[in-house]
Scaffold this active site. Structure first.
Site, mmCIF file in Angstrom:
data_model
loop_
_atom_site.group_PDB
_atom_site.id
_atom_site.type_symbol
_atom_site.label_atom_id
_atom_site.label_comp_id
_atom_site.label_asym_id
_atom_site.label_seq_id
_atom_site.Cartn_x
_atom_site.Cartn_y
_atom_site.Cartn_z
ATOM 1 N N ASP A 151 0.846 -1.186 0.000
ATOM 2 C CA ASP A 151 0.000 0.000 0.000
ATOM 3 C C ASP A 151 0.886 1.242 0.000
ATOM 4 O OD1 ASP A 151 -2.520 1.261 0.027
ATOM 5 O OD2 ASP A 151 -2.309 1.680 2.160
ATOM 6 N N HIS A 158 -4.269 13.947 0.417
ATOM 7 C CA HIS A 158 -4.478 13.103 1.596
ATOM 8 C C HIS A 158 -3.293 13.207 2.547
ATOM 9 C CE1 HIS A 158 -5.428 9.659 4.118
ATOM 10 N NE2 HIS A 158 -4.254 9.130 3.813
ATOM 11 N N ARG A 167 0.368 16.958 12.698
ATOM 12 C CA ARG A 167 1.631 17.661 12.910
ATOM 13 C C ARG A 167 1.556 19.157 12.625
ATOM 14 N NH1 ARG A 167 2.979 13.033 10.148
ATOM 15 N NH2 ARG A 167 3.117 14.166 8.170
ATOM 16 N N GLU A 224 -10.610 3.926 3.267
ATOM 17 C CA GLU A 224 -9.718 4.720 2.428
ATOM 18 C C GLU A 224 -10.020 4.411 0.972
ATOM 19 O OE1 GLU A 224 -5.813 5.724 5.143
ATOM 20 O OE2 GLU A 224 -5.610 4.234 3.559
ATOM 21 N N GLU A 226 -9.146 4.081 -2.650
ATOM 22 C CA GLU A 226 -7.915 3.878 -3.407
ATOM 23 C C GLU A 226 -8.196 3.183 -4.731
ATOM 24 O OE1 GLU A 226 -4.522 2.359 -1.360
ATOM 25 O OE2 GLU A 226 -5.201 3.058 0.611
ATOM 26 N N ASP A 258 -8.943 0.404 1.589
ATOM 27 C CA ASP A 258 -7.941 0.038 2.581
ATOM 28 C C ASP A 258 -8.511 0.354 3.967
ATOM 29 O OD1 ASP A 258 -5.527 -0.621 3.826
ATOM 30 O OD2 ASP A 258 -4.772 1.422 3.635
ATOM 31 N N ARG A 262 -7.748 3.559 12.938
ATOM 32 C CA ARG A 262 -6.869 4.705 13.163
ATOM 33 C C ARG A 262 -6.238 4.704 14.551
ATOM 34 N NH1 ARG A 262 -5.885 6.267 8.054
ATOM 35 N NH2 ARG A 262 -7.773 6.849 6.940
ATOM 36 N N GLN A 265 -3.597 1.975 14.716
ATOM 37 C CA GLN A 265 -2.470 2.396 13.889
ATOM 38 C C GLN A 265 -1.637 3.483 14.572
ATOM 39 O OE1 GLN A 265 -3.670 3.858 10.035
ATOM 40 N NE2 GLN A 265 -1.608 4.513 9.473
ATOM 41 N N TYR A 269 2.386 2.480 14.985
ATOM 42 C CA TYR A 269 3.110 2.695 13.723
ATOM 43 C C TYR A 269 4.534 3.197 13.904
ATOM 44 C CZ TYR A 269 2.872 7.828 13.541
ATOM 45 O OH TYR A 269 3.044 9.165 13.762
ATOM 46 N N LYS A 278 -3.980 -2.037 9.826
ATOM 47 C CA LYS A 278 -4.260 -2.131 8.396
ATOM 48 C C LYS A 278 -4.429 -3.565 7.905
ATOM 49 C CE LYS A 278 -3.467 2.242 6.912
ATOM 50 N NZ LYS A 278 -4.327 3.036 6.003
ATOM 51 N N THR A 282 -8.700 -5.732 3.431
ATOM 52 C CA THR A 282 -8.611 -4.820 2.291
ATOM 53 C C THR A 282 -9.594 -5.338 1.245
ATOM 54 O OG1 THR A 282 -6.253 -4.403 2.699
ATOM 55 C CG2 THR A 282 -7.101 -3.833 0.525
ATOM 56 N N THR A 375 -4.697 6.723 -0.326
ATOM 57 C CA THR A 375 -5.994 7.410 -0.350
ATOM 58 C C THR A 375 -5.997 8.539 -1.363
ATOM 59 O OG1 THR A 375 -6.274 6.882 1.986
ATOM 60 C CG2 THR A 375 -7.698 8.582 1.076
ATOM 61 N N GLU A 389 -10.200 12.501 7.312
ATOM 62 C CA GLU A 389 -10.114 13.829 6.711
ATOM 63 C C GLU A 389 -11.469 14.538 6.715
ATOM 64 O OE1 GLU A 389 -7.519 13.646 2.926
ATOM 65 O OE2 GLU A 389 -8.150 11.592 3.348
#
Length: 446
Positions: A151, A158, A167, A224, A226, A258, A262, A265, A269, A278, A282, A375, A389
């Protein structure tokens, strides 16, 4: 929605006559209905089953599926292989034959199905009745054996949105993002075909304000949107391939959801990337739309903000102008709500660039490898390709037509992805990629 400059729009003579502005029709009448996603210009490949027969390969034409195993047995098509390839329960054997064979078979299918073409199928009542099935009367299966799943994170809007949420806008994109297509290795074992229910996963997450994790069902289940690229021609271990070669090695494309947990993850991660958040599911659409069918819809990638290294440069347009949408239907609701509309041309890196980057280190790419695009989000709020989002990190709930708020998915929600490329007088569609959220499994007494 404005899209990048479209190139390579000439349609092959096998599909169009002298006047290329007038698409040819099929003698299969349902293929000519305006808006049908499977006209003769498409001919996507899939695998179907029915109670009395084993799984075998097919193409979609209008509201019908055409049994390719039967056509191969009757010698109406010749794949160039020494053994039958379409009587198997996956498309891998056919995909491994390579570009020349794909094009030859597609040209022959067009010849058999086009109005005024070879009458050997159309004019034979026995063969015609045996070869066709209503799409609604068969079960569609996973169309290929997924050998590996990677992926990517190739959608700039995105990546910028997610980075801004976590961030801040100033540090949204990682330093490497504009130089290479970022990706991670996913789980081929949990790639499932459209229509398969998805169980809410269990795992560790860390609540806000806590130093330590808890265990339980994810509270932040997301989709997601994709596009998945399916590798046909394999590469050799230790041998890089160019972007141009990678483009030729891709058999076709599927819609891909996908599914993402969240909160799981977010806790797991760092420093090695996603794992359980994840790996649980899928979903892909049952039809592989071939690269050849999408040829008229090729568009350039966006203008580069930073020059790419030579091995990633594209010799031509390698994205596609494909309109995409996501709908959510809550449990018990009569209708779904379209929560996002975007376009595959919003990607920053093409699938060919992703494949070339994957292989440049010497990684062998196999027939049946699946590459998720990452995404696909657009520039506007209603074109964001995930609930993370759309709800801006769960700070602004997104409301469905029923009035129900959604920051993340609830049990019973059905998520449906759709995609279509508009050719003017016809549409090349992917069908649907859909899945319903089931409650988490009952927790055991560990």
């Amino acid at each position: 929605m404005s899209t990048p400059r479209q190139e390579n729009t000439a349609i092959t003579s096998a599909v169009f006559g002298t006047d290329e502005s007038v698409p040819k029709k099929s003698w299969v009448e349902s293929a000519n209905v305006p808006g049908n996603p499977f006209p003769i210009q498409n001919l996507p490949y899939g695998v179907f089953s029915e109670p009395e027969n084993a799984a075998r390969c097919c193409v979609a034409i209008g509201e019908e599926v055409l049994d390719l195993a039967l056509l191969e047995e009757e010698r109406l098509i010749d794949t160039g292989a020494t053994q039958p390839v379409f009587s198997r329960g996956s498309l891998n054997a056919f995909m491994a034959l390579g570009t020349v064979h794909w094009r030859n078979v597609r040209a022959r299918l067009t010849e058999l199905l086009i109005e005024g073409g070879d009458p050997v199928l159309r004019g034979n009542d026995r063969l015609r009745q045996a070869a066709f099935r209503k799409r609604t009367a068969v079960q569609m299966l996973l169309p290929f054996e997924v050998r590996g799943y990677t992926d990517f994170y190739a959608g700039q809007h995105h990546a910028a949105n997610v980075g801004a949420i976590f961030r801040g806008k100033e540090n949204a994109l990682p330093p490497n993002w504009l130089s290479l297509p970022i990706g991670y290795n996913g789980r081929a074992s949990t790639v499932v075909v459209s229509g398969t229910d998805v169980r809410r996963p269990l795992g560790q997450s860390r609540p806000a304000g806590s130093d330590l994790p808890i265990f339980g069902p994810t509270r932040q289940l997301d989709f997601e949107l994709e596009l998945g690229a399916v590798v046909g021609t394999p590469s050799q271990m230790g041998e890089p391939i160019s972007v141009a070669e990678a483009y030729e090695n891709i058999f076709g494309y599927v819609l891909l959801n996908d599914w993402s947990a969240r909160d799981i993850q977010a806790w797991e991660y760092q420093p090695l990337g996603p794992l359980q958040g994840k790996a649980f599911a899928t979903s892909i659409s049952p039809w592989i739309v071939t690269a050849e069918a999408l040829e008229p819809f090729r568009v350039w990638t966006p203008e580069r903000e930073r020059p790419l290294l030579p091995y990633l440069l594209e010799p031509g347009p390698m994205l596609y102008d494909i309109a995409l949408e996501v709908a959510i239907q809550p449990a018990g609701a009569d209708q779904s709500t379209i929560v996002s509309r975007t376009n595959a041309c919003e990607l920053y890196y093409s699938a060919a660039q992703q494949l070339a980057h994957h292989a440049v280190c010497g990684c062998r790419m196999d027939t049946g490898d699946l590459l998720g695009s990452g995404t696909i989000s657009g520039r506007t709020e209603n074109s964001r390709g995930s609930l993370l989002e759309l709800s801006w990190g769960a700070t602004k709930p997104h409301f469905l037509n029923s009035g129900e708020p959604r920051c993340f998915l609830e049990d019973g929600d059905r998520v449906t992805l759709r995609g279509v490329a508009d050719g003017g007088g016809y549409r090349v569609g992917f069908g649907e990629c859909t899945g319903r959220v089931l409650p988490a499994p009952v927790e055991r007494h560990w």
